[in-house]
Design a protein around this motif. Structure first.
Motif, mmCIF file in Angstrom:
data_model
loop_
_atom_site.group_PDB
_atom_site.id
_atom_site.type_symbol
_atom_site.label_atom_id
_atom_site.label_comp_id
_atom_site.label_asym_id
_atom_site.label_seq_id
_atom_site.Cartn_x
_atom_site.Cartn_y
_atom_site.Cartn_z
ATOM 1 N N ASP A 138 -9.275 25.807 8.102
ATOM 2 C CA ASP A 138 -7.823 26.042 8.093
ATOM 3 C C ASP A 138 -7.420 27.022 6.999
ATOM 4 O OD1 ASP A 138 -7.622 24.273 10.181
ATOM 5 O OD2 ASP A 138 -6.941 22.591 8.950
ATOM 6 N N GLY B 110 -6.664 16.460 -0.934
ATOM 7 C CA GLY B 110 -6.791 15.759 0.333
ATOM 8 C C GLY B 110 -8.217 15.561 0.800
ATOM 9 N N ALA B 111 -9.158 16.246 0.178
ATOM 10 C CA ALA B 111 -10.564 16.095 0.553
ATOM 11 C C ALA B 111 -11.191 14.933 -0.214
ATOM 12 C CB ALA B 111 -11.340 17.376 0.271
ATOM 13 N N ARG C 46 -14.973 14.825 3.705
ATOM 14 C CA ARG C 46 -13.948 14.738 4.754
ATOM 15 C C ARG C 46 -12.739 15.572 4.334
ATOM 16 N NH1 ARG C 46 -16.510 9.725 5.131
ATOM 17 N NH2 ARG C 46 -16.891 9.080 7.299
ATOM 18 N N PHE C 47 -12.289 16.425 5.266
ATOM 19 C CA PHE C 47 -11.126 17.260 4.987
ATOM 20 C C PHE C 47 -10.428 17.619 6.295
ATOM 21 C CE2 PHE C 47 -9.308 21.585 4.077
ATOM 22 C CZ PHE C 47 -8.292 21.142 3.234
ATOM 23 N N ARG C 48 -9.195 17.180 6.433
ATOM 24 C CA ARG C 48 -8.345 17.518 7.577
ATOM 25 C C ARG C 48 -9.024 17.258 8.918
ATOM 26 N NH1 ARG C 48 -4.871 22.933 5.913
ATOM 27 N NH2 ARG C 48 -3.938 22.060 4.021
ATOM 28 N N GLY C 49 -9.633 16.105 9.027
ATOM 29 C CA GLY C 49 -10.233 15.720 10.294
ATOM 30 C C GLY C 49 -11.603 16.308 10.558
ATOM 31 N N ASN D 247 -15.934 17.432 14.264
ATOM 32 C CA ASN D 247 -14.490 17.656 14.358
ATOM 33 C C ASN D 247 -13.861 16.405 14.969
ATOM 34 O OD1 ASN D 247 -11.900 18.560 14.697
ATOM 35 N ND2 ASN D 247 -12.380 19.939 16.403
ATOM 36 N N ARG E 38 -10.682 15.909 15.145
ATOM 37 C CA ARG E 38 -9.376 16.234 15.722
ATOM 38 C C ARG E 38 -9.462 16.279 17.253
ATOM 39 N NH1 ARG E 38 -7.856 21.744 12.356
ATOM 40 N NH2 ARG E 38 -8.394 21.018 10.249
ATOM 41 N N VAL F 38 -11.474 23.596 16.133
ATOM 42 C CA VAL F 38 -11.276 24.097 14.784
ATOM 43 C C VAL F 38 -12.302 25.194 14.525
ATOM 44 C CG1 VAL F 38 -12.758 22.311 13.764
ATOM 45 C CG2 VAL F 38 -11.109 23.513 12.332
#
Length: 850
Positions: free
Chosen positions: A92, A106-107, A123-126, A152, A154, A158
């Protein structure tokens, strides 16, 4: 008697567990203040040639001892060198490495230290990135394998940019006898100057493989076969991506990383830090992962020396498929079972892994060795001492007999042909020394003899006595059989070390206790006239044992050794104080050391050599319990009360600290007298007991130093940082911490040799237990026992087995390999023998007859 100390588990640093394969592992999960960037904690994995340290920060460093100690990829952020074992990700538009201190907001990162691996899950943003660093055991050189699984979670796809990076930043650990009081700074400056002379030529070979040829700017004349303080040899490092389960573009990394490959937010992410700028090998991928799916990558970093042929494989010698756990085979470990001791069993397995993972290879001696490690090796660049190697050989005889044998080869190839003595330490390429306080260490011959005796008597590999090995220096071309090496060591003990005015083996510049001279007011006199009760006690155990092993080959030498053992026993009895044995004679005015204080390091050997009667042993161990054990939350005080002197810190080092080696041989001796009290003490020495006592000291949880400070020291439960060695700066991976508990459990199980027979005669405080090492194992219950022995060579193997306690001798039934047999009983013990081929197994069962 359950191991209740284990309830504390991993202190504040995490929790012990077993992974899906049943291997012991530690989930590293400390509070934030213990996991800060300046808190460097690390775990060991190894492959018999190199050591890899896996750090809580997320990176790994590789140590190679083949041609002298060195770090292949030193972590040094100040110069843009970040070692290896991490990944650079762009998710991202946010770029970050999988290094704990540099994770974006957030990680999260989970870390697991396992038997043979280091596992990180970021782990980071899904997006979940699971990295598993392992080593390939066997072969030649450093071979570090990286298994990466990116998922992934999500619903939508990604795009990911991903780099697998191994930097090249070799740092030779040129020997430094003193690294305290600021002397480490000039040492590191000189090391850095040397290491800047190494230049790399990096050549991509294809889209999945890149090689780096390293060569030093050498001095005028350089003979790569000659011993030297530093290694100027050529080297080859390469990175290969063996198997990729991902589509998309990729490119090889062959040199400094191009920051433009990660343009989005890279400058912001690294604005306060140096981007990796040193030479690097690796691969970069650009790909898309669909929602709910995964991608897999397998890669390897390899390092070896130029004169060794390296076959670059296109695929690994094992198969790792998508969805598998991705584990590589690890070392053999023992299994122990007893009611209430499940966690102890786990700790013993861990010790067995660590002891083997500490194994290195010496190109000069063409042999493997388990080094003592910790600050001595990984900071000061020295390996040793032979006494420590001998203590490691004792459990390795049962765990890996071939490695025990190779370590004996190392010792004999390091032996000086000039006088038959063993050097104290090894450094550089083929260099050895016993300078200064170690110039006349008086115990080395005896410890080597003890290790050789255990190997010969338990494996019955008597052909080893006829094996030829070169003396040192090998350039002289002088070789001899192992038996002749033993004879040379015997002459060195009798003529060079010799005995003092009281008939006891001299102390020299020190025995096991390296700072023994600090207890003398007249050190020069003590060197030449001082006498050591530790040496005398050790002689009463080691000399009869080796005499038994060599009697068939040299009866005269065996007789002389037994005579000396008896003489040393008689001399030792003169030092009995009525409470314990004194430490020895200082050599002046009839002064005895240790009449007014107990030196724990010397007490066990006379017990193991059969010098003391029951009443003396009862008094001795009661005093050890009261003075050395009861005040300490874990382990036992090596000296109390401590001595005073300019180099002596009360409650630290040998002046009253606790020592892994001393704890181990004390428990061994105690078990010969009182198994229940000995077992309680043994549990008191475990890492779990120390973690329970000092839960916020990280180097008591999964590894540790050789010595800890006493309870009354200003830093209780920590380690020393004075005199020559800054142990507190590298307080783990000392193999005495791992070999000692293995030796103790073997001796509690009664494994050994006596009277020309392999013996299983348990000294356990419980009736029911099981212990299985690769060479020898047994299981005991109230009315039955069973066991096995796996022959390491061809020969006739005689055994003495203690029958189960609940069956009278006249009611015994014995089966060998499933067949009922008639066997003899001698002093209530079952005796039998079998002729076996190498690799054949004999099994026995003893129980009540029908």
């Amino acid at each position: 008697m359950a191991d209740s100390n284990f309830d504390q588990d991993g202190g504040v640093f995490g929790a012990w567990d077993r992974d899906a394969n049943g291997r012991v592992c530690f989930h590293y999960d400390p509070p934030p203040e213990k996991d800060a960037p300046h808190e460097d904690h690390w775990h060991l994995i190894g492959n018999d040639h190199m050591n890899v340290t896996c750090h809580n920060g997320g990176y790994v460093q590789i140590y190679d001892w083949t041609r002298g100690p060195k770090i292949l990829n030193r972590w040094h952020p100040e110069t843009g060198n970040y070692a290896g074992g991490f990944k650079l990700l762009c998710i991202d538009g946010i770029t970050f490495p999988t290094l704990k201190a540099w994770l974006p907001e957030g990680a999260t990162m989970e870390r697991v230290f396992g038997q043979g691996y280091f596992k990180k899950t970021t782990r980071f943003r899904g997006v979940v990135v699971e990295e598993k660093i392992q080593v390939v055991i066997g072969g030649y050189g450093a071979h570090v394998h990286s298994n990466i699984h990116i998922t992934n979670e999500r619903a939508e796809p990604v795009e990911i940019r991903y780099a697998d990076i191994w930097q090249l930043n070799q740092h030779q650990l040129v020997v430094a006898p003193v690294m305290t009081n600021g002397l480490d700074r000039p040492v590191e400056y000189l090391r850095s100057r040397l290491n800047r002379k190494l230049k790399y030529q990096i050549k991509p070979k294809c889209g999945w493989h890149v090689e780096a040829y390293g060569e030093y700017h050498r001095p005028g004349k350089y003979d790569p076969a000659a011993p030297s303080f530093a290694d100027y040899g050529k080297s080859l490092s390469f990175f290969s991506e063996f198997k990729t389960f991902a589509d998309g573009a990729s490119e090889i990394i062959a040199g400094p990383i191009d920051i433009n490959s990660f343009p989005i937010a890279a400058q912001e992410a690294y604005s306060q830090r140096a981007f990796p700028t040193g030479p690097a090998l690796g691969v970069m991928h650009y790909f898309t992962i669909e929602g709910g799916s995964s991608k897999w990558f397998d890669s390897s970093f390899h390092h070896s020396h130029w004169d060794r042929t390296v076959d670059v494989p296109r695929s690994l010698p094992f198969q790792i498929e998508p969805g598998s756990d991705g584990f590589i085979d690890s070392y053999p470990t023992p299994t122990f079972t007893a009611p209430g001791h499940e966690a102890l069993a786990r700790e013993l397995e861990w010790h067995a892994y660590y002891l083997q993972a500490g194994c290195l290879y010496s190109d000069y001696h063409d042999a493997h060795f388990v080094d003592q490690g910790s600050a001595y090796g990984y900071l000061q660049g020295g390996s040793g001492a032979p006494r420590d190697f001998a203590l490691f050989i004792l459990p390795l005889v049962y765990l890996r007999p071939a490695l025990a044998k190779d370590m004996l080869r190392f010792l004999f190839r390091a032996q000086r042909h000039k006088d038959g003595g063993f050097p104290y330490a090894f450094f550089g390429y083929g260099k050895a020394s016993g300078g200064g306080v170690h110039s006349l260490s008086s115990d080395l011959d005896l410890f080597v003899v003890l290790a050789l005796a255990e190997y010969l008597n338990v494996t019955r590999d008597y052909a080893f006595l006829e094996e030829e090995n070169l003396y040192s220096p090998k350039s002289d071309g002088v070789s001899a059989t192992v038996l002749d090496h033993l004879r040379a060591s015997w002459r060195h003990l009798r003529e060079k070390i010799g005995t003092g005015p009281n008939g006891m083996i001299r102390a020299g510049t020190g025995d096991w206790n390296d700072v023994l001279l600090a207890y003398s007011r007249m050190p020069p006199v003590t060197i030449w006239r001082g006498e050591s009760s530790l040496n005398a006690g050790l002689a009463t155990l080691a000399l009869p044992a080796i005499a038994e092993a060599i009697e068939h080959a040299d009866a005269d030498l065996a007789r002389d050794m037994r005579t000396m053992a008896a003489e040393q026993g008689a001399a030792l009895r003169n030092l009995w104080t009525g409470e314990w044995v004194a430490r020895g004679y200082l050599g002046y005015f009839g002064k005895r050391l240790g009449e007014d204080r107990i030196f724990l390091d010397t007490q066990a050997w006379g017990v193991l050599g059969g010098v003391w009667d029951d009443a003396q042993r009862e008094t001795l161990f009661a005093n050890i319990q009261r003075i050395c054990v009861d005040p300490q939350p874990a382990g036992a005080l090596a000296l109390y009360p401590p001595m005073k002197g300019p180099l002596l810190v009360p409650g630290s080092d040998t002046n009253g600290g606790t020592w892994a080696a001393v704890d181990a041989w004390t428990a061994w001796a105690w078990a010969e007298h009182d198994p229940e009290s000995a077992w309680r003490f043994f549990l008191h020495t475990t890492m779990a007991a120390r973690t329970a006592a000092y839960p916020d000291v990280w180097y008591s949880v999964w590894s540790g130093p050789d010595s800890y400070n006493a309870h009354y020291h200003k830093k209780p439960g920590e380690t020393f940082n004075h005199n020559a060695t800054p142990m507190a700066l590298y307080p783990v991976m000392n193999m005495n911490r791992h070999a000692g508990p293995l030796l103790d459990i073997l001796k509690f199980a009664g494994f050994g040799a006596r009277g020309g027979r392999i013996v299983v005669a348990p000294r356990m405080p419980m009736v029911a237990f099981s212990l299985a090492f690769p060479l020898l194992g047994c299981t005991y219950a109230e009315t039955s026992c069973s066991g096995y022995y796996l022959a390491p060579n061809d020969g006739v193997f005689p055994f003495t087995i203690r029958p189960p306690a609940g069956v009278e001798a006249g009611a015994l039934r014995v089966t060998l390999n499933g067949d009922a047999v008639d066997v003899a009983l001698e002093d209530g013990m079952v005796v039998f023998e079998r002729r076996l081929k190498r690799g054949a197994k004999v099994t026995w069962e003893v129980g009540r007859g029908s």
